[in-house]
Design a protein around this motif. Structure first.
Motif: not given
Length: 283
Positions: A267-283
């Motif tokens: 199960x640990x084999x394979x490829x994983x693409x990971x992104x993380x994005x934070x949002x702030x400063x809403x106007x």
């Protein structure tokens, strides 16, 4: 808001068209709104803001181990729901990065080391996000956080809530169907291959007809091999959204796409693409 086209609904059209389906697919926390309703409200809250700033990162993992050269930091600003300025940072030789201010984008202050930066602008026209630059800058379009949020509006997504949510923060888990996850990947790879082909054509403009034909044949062969591998692969696409439930706004979106090929037993084999994005400063 760290490489394929179907009509994409606008934020308002998308929210109104799939709201009912989203509400049917979620699970409710004790005494709280259903998870899918919380997602719907967060997307609507984002849609109600004129601007938001974001910063994120992306990386590729193979067999559970990160590929150092794939690490990428990015950020930018969304304005009027249809215009995005987006910049990226690549690690320097020391493996460090530093944010470079671009048209008022806030510094991230990650380190003192200098790093090469790419910058592009995206604009949504006729339901499609279009970059103003090609090449490396144009490929930043894949990091567009608004496009990632649009993926959550698919009617066959499964929306649940993670345990441990508290203090006005809820963590939602959104899983695309296997068919949708594979379609998403296929379209992204098709865009990448077309971008490579356009660059190849430009570079071979001064070459002989034989050289151009050979390059075109190679591209066709590699494109066919890639499509075959994807057809045979098992693809999963899972998002986690941290929501400020007091204001019904997304705070963080994490996305993991996992690709496993036939013959992989661990199960640990394979490829994983990971992104993380934070949002702030809403106007």
């Amino acid at each position: 808001m760290g490489a394929m086209k179907i009509p994409v609904l606008s934020h308002k059209q998308g929210l109104s068209a799939v709201a009912a389906l989203l509400l049917l697919s979620g699970c409710a926390a004790p005494g709280g709104r259903p998870a899918a309703e919380e997602l719907n409200l967060a997307l609507a809250g984002m849609d109600g803001k004129d601007a938001v700033t974001f910063e994120g990162s992306a990386a590729l993992l193979i067999a559970g181990k990160p590929v150092p050269e794939s690490a990428l930091y990015y950020g930018g600003k969304v304005q009027d729901h249809s215009r995005i300025s987006l910049y990226s940072l690549l690690p320097d030789e020391a493996g460090e990065t530093r944010s470079v201010p671009v048209q008022g984008v806030k510094k991230s202050g990650r380190s003192k080391a200098a790093a090469p930066s790419f910058y592009t602008k995206l604009e949504k026209k006729n339901g499609e996000w279009q970059p103003q630059q090609s090449g490396e800058a144009g490929r930043l379009a894949g990091l567009n956080p608004l496009q990632q949020l649009e993926e959550l509006q698919k009617p066959d997504t499964q929306v649940t809530e993670e345990s441990g949510s508290s203090g006005g923060i809820r963590v939602l888990r959104i899983r695309l169907s296997p068919a949708e996850a594979k379609r998403q990947l296929s379209e992204e790879l098709e865009r990448e291959m077309q971008a490579i082909r356009q660059e190849s054509v430009a570079e071979s403009a001064g070459q002989t007809a034989e050289v151009r034909e050979a390059m075109d044949t190679l591209w066709t062969q590699k494109s066919r091999e890639l499509k075959q591998r994807i057809d045979e692969a098992e693809v999963t696409s899972v998002y986690f959204m941290k929501v400020d439930s007091r204001h019904s706004l997304p705070k963080r979106l994490t996305w993991t796409r996992t690709i496993r090929y036939p013959g992989m037993t661990d199960p640990a084999d394979g490829e994983a693409y990971v992104t993380k994005v934070d949002f702030y400063g809403y106007q």
